[in-house]
Motif scaffolding. Structure first.
Motif, mmCIF file in Angstrom:
data_model
loop_
_atom_site.group_PDB
_atom_site.id
_atom_site.type_symbol
_atom_site.label_atom_id
_atom_site.label_comp_id
_atom_site.label_asym_id
_atom_site.label_seq_id
_atom_site.Cartn_x
_atom_site.Cartn_y
_atom_site.Cartn_z
ATOM 1 N N ALA A 185 66.333 -42.650 -29.740
ATOM 2 C CA ALA A 185 67.020 -42.790 -31.158
ATOM 3 C C ALA A 185 65.944 -43.254 -32.032
ATOM 4 N N LEU A 186 65.868 -42.448 -33.250
ATOM 5 C CA LEU A 186 64.990 -42.620 -34.318
ATOM 6 C C LEU A 186 65.721 -43.508 -35.262
ATOM 7 N N ASP A 187 67.127 -43.405 -35.560
ATOM 8 C CA ASP A 187 67.864 -44.219 -36.074
ATOM 9 C C ASP A 187 69.591 -44.367 -35.731
ATOM 10 N N ALA A 188 70.251 -45.057 -36.385
ATOM 11 C CA ALA A 188 71.539 -44.846 -36.053
ATOM 12 C C ALA A 188 72.385 -43.581 -35.684
ATOM 13 N N THR A 189 72.000 -42.782 -36.825
ATOM 14 C CA THR A 189 72.416 -41.357 -36.490
ATOM 15 C C THR A 189 71.499 -40.121 -36.027
ATOM 16 N N THR A 190 70.431 -40.406 -35.760
ATOM 17 C CA THR A 190 69.343 -39.285 -35.523
ATOM 18 C C THR A 190 68.695 -39.756 -34.284
ATOM 19 N N GLY A 191 68.501 -38.699 -33.240
ATOM 20 C CA GLY A 191 67.887 -38.595 -31.988
ATOM 21 C C GLY A 191 66.978 -37.799 -32.050
ATOM 22 N N GLU A 192 65.855 -37.923 -31.208
ATOM 23 C CA GLU A 192 64.724 -36.895 -31.041
ATOM 24 C C GLU A 192 64.646 -36.713 -29.666
ATOM 25 N N GLY A 206 70.463 -23.008 -32.149
ATOM 26 C CA GLY A 206 71.158 -23.379 -33.315
ATOM 27 C C GLY A 206 70.302 -24.385 -34.204
ATOM 28 N N TYR A 207 68.968 -24.485 -33.670
ATOM 29 C CA TYR A 207 68.120 -25.523 -34.358
ATOM 30 C C TYR A 207 67.622 -24.677 -35.625
ATOM 31 N N ARG A 208 67.297 -25.245 -36.703
ATOM 32 C CA ARG A 208 66.599 -24.922 -37.804
ATOM 33 C C ARG A 208 65.387 -25.440 -38.124
ATOM 34 N N GLU A 209 64.357 -24.745 -38.830
ATOM 35 C CA GLU A 209 63.078 -25.385 -38.990
ATOM 36 C C GLU A 209 63.230 -26.262 -40.112
ATOM 37 N N ILE A 210 62.788 -27.216 -40.278
ATOM 38 C CA ILE A 210 62.477 -28.305 -41.316
ATOM 39 C C ILE A 210 61.022 -28.640 -41.617
ATOM 40 N N GLY A 211 60.883 -29.572 -42.505
ATOM 41 C CA GLY A 211 59.529 -30.133 -42.881
ATOM 42 C C GLY A 211 58.912 -31.179 -41.657
ATOM 43 N N ARG A 212 57.848 -31.512 -41.840
ATOM 44 C CA ARG A 212 57.448 -32.710 -40.929
ATOM 45 C C ARG A 212 58.174 -33.930 -41.039
ATOM 46 N N TYR A 213 58.455 -34.492 -39.922
ATOM 47 C CA TYR A 213 59.036 -35.835 -39.947
ATOM 48 C C TYR A 213 58.486 -36.854 -39.167
ATOM 49 N N ASN A 214 57.359 -36.475 -38.734
ATOM 50 C CA ASN A 214 56.697 -37.471 -37.779
ATOM 51 C C ASN A 214 55.414 -37.313 -37.786
ATOM 52 N N ASP A 215 54.580 -38.254 -37.308
ATOM 53 C CA ASP A 215 52.880 -37.999 -37.245
ATOM 54 C C ASP A 215 52.425 -37.656 -35.988
ATOM 55 N N ASN A 216 52.957 -36.934 -35.377
ATOM 56 C CA ASN A 216 52.466 -36.176 -33.936
ATOM 57 C C ASN A 216 51.432 -35.141 -34.359
ATOM 58 N N PRO A 217 50.283 -35.547 -33.708
ATOM 59 C CA PRO A 217 48.936 -34.727 -34.323
ATOM 60 C C PRO A 217 49.029 -33.378 -33.370
ATOM 61 N N TYR A 218 49.914 -33.053 -32.574
ATOM 62 C CA TYR A 218 49.957 -31.815 -31.927
ATOM 63 C C TYR A 218 51.051 -30.987 -32.292
ATOM 64 N N ALA A 219 52.081 -31.566 -33.146
ATOM 65 C CA ALA A 219 53.055 -30.827 -33.634
ATOM 66 C C ALA A 219 52.821 -29.787 -34.766
ATOM 67 N N GLU A 220 53.284 -28.792 -34.731
ATOM 68 C CA GLU A 220 53.024 -27.584 -35.819
ATOM 69 C C GLU A 220 54.295 -27.198 -36.446
ATOM 70 N N LEU A 221 55.544 -27.212 -35.698
ATOM 71 C CA LEU A 221 56.627 -27.046 -36.278
ATOM 72 C C LEU A 221 57.802 -28.064 -35.972
ATOM 73 N N TRP A 222 58.769 -28.450 -36.831
ATOM 74 C CA TRP A 222 59.676 -29.284 -36.626
ATOM 75 C C TRP A 222 61.202 -28.724 -36.855
ATOM 76 N N PHE A 223 61.970 -29.145 -35.954
ATOM 77 C CA PHE A 223 63.516 -28.686 -35.916
ATOM 78 C C PHE A 223 64.410 -29.655 -35.913
ATOM 79 N N GLU A 224 65.814 -29.418 -36.399
ATOM 80 C CA GLU A 224 66.562 -30.098 -36.552
ATOM 81 C C GLU A 224 68.061 -29.678 -36.368
ATOM 82 N N LYS A 225 69.128 -30.197 -35.846
ATOM 83 C CA LYS A 225 70.292 -29.583 -35.326
ATOM 84 C C LYS A 225 71.395 -30.525 -35.806
ATOM 85 N N ASP A 226 72.337 -30.130 -36.578
ATOM 86 C CA ASP A 226 73.568 -30.814 -37.111
ATOM 87 C C ASP A 226 74.392 -30.688 -35.830
#
Length: 303
Positions: A211-218, A272-292
């Motif tokens: 859980a990243l917050d009350a409504t968002t999971g990673e 069904g994931y869509r690409e979004i902007g960076r949301y974390n500081d993971n140094p190995y991440a180059e792409l970020w995705f989100e699903k509603d």
């Protein structure tokens, strides 16, 4: 579920058990039923760990003990403490047992030939291709996915294998201590979860939800063992993690990935994931995705 599909499976099972001699009390003419012959064959010339045998064959401890007693009483096998770990037991074939194993091995080849011999070349190709497909799908159907503590030995082995693969595939290697990876995922109450996929009792995949917050999971640590790939397990595991997020009241899930992991990117987009902007500081991440998850739930209900 379609009733005709169930009937087809049952019809196939009846025909298959008849054709392979599963109903006979002397499988391949050696004087033993199929279950006993199969256990002897699975022990093999190299012997086997008793617990591994039980899990591989899906037998309860009482039944496998009775089968082993028959083999030992007949002088075909011995059960001894494992010299490397006195808490475990190993099954070894005797000289007579190894001779029986050789006989079963040769007769099994002869039986397979007898099934193929009456068919034309094209029919043989169709039959063996269909068998390969059935084997693949039955293996896929037998895999279980369940919540387990992240600090269990199998969980650690899965995560270590995952990190080793990242280290091999990333251009500059991978250091798990360099941030960006899900922490403890022990149970539902901790707002973090860890799943392990198993085939015949052996771990073949894992995934974590945090859980990243009350409504968002990673979603993190999605890994499938090489010999379990191609079975649709990645999508199943992803669906299970999304289901846990919904149960926890989350309305969206996020994840990141490295540009070299093309198959992962394809999986996420197809799911069904869509690409979004960076949301974390993971140094190995180059792409970020989100699903509603809320939107997807509405679409599923409407369908």
């Amino acid at each position: 579920m379609d009733r005709s599909a169930i009937s087809r499976v049952r019809s196939f099972n009846r025909l298959f058990t008849l054709r392979v001699g599963a109903l006979n009390d002397s499988y391949l003419g050696r004087g033993r039923p199929l279950g006993l012959a199969r256990l002897l064959f699975e022990v093999g010339p190299d012997g086997a760990d008793l617990q591994d045998l039980r899990e591989r064959l899906g037998l309860d401890s009482g039944y496998i003990s009775r089968l082993l007693k028959t083999l030992t009483d007949d002088g075909l096998a011995v059960v001894e403490a494992d010299l490397a770990d006195r808490r475990r037991r190993r099954v070894e074939l005797t000289k007579v047992g190894r001779a029986e194993w050789d006989a079963y091995d040769a007769l099994s080849d002869d039986f397979a030939r007898s099934m193929l011999q009456p068919l034309g070349e094209r029919q043989r190709e169709r039959l063996t291709a269909a068998m390969a497909e059935i084997e693949l799908l039955l293996n896929a159907a037998s895999i279980t996915i369940a919540l387990e503590p992240e600090d269990s030995e199998d969980a650690k082995r899965c995560v270590d294998a995952y990190f080793q693969e990242l280290d091999r595939r990333f251009k500059n290697g991978f250091d798990p201590g360099n941030g960006g990876y899900a922490g403890d995922t022990k149970d539902r109450e901790s707002r973090s979860w860890f799943l392990i996929a198993r085939s015949d009792g052996q771990p073949v995949g894992c995934g974590a939800l945090k859980a990243l917050d009350a409504t968002t999971g990673e979603i993190k640590r999605m890994w499938i063992a090489p010999d379990a790939r191609g079975l649709g397990l990645s999508r199943r595991l992803l669906n299970e993690l999304e289901g846990l997020a919904r149960e926890a009241g989350m309305t969206r899930v996020r994840l990141d990935t490295n540009g070299t992991l093309k198959e992962a990117q394809a999986l996420y987009r197809k799911a069904g994931y869509r690409e979004i902007g960076r949301y974390n500081d993971n140094p190995y991440a180059e792409l970020w995705f989100e699903k509603d998850l809320v939107t997807e739930g509405r679409e599923t209900s409407a369908a």
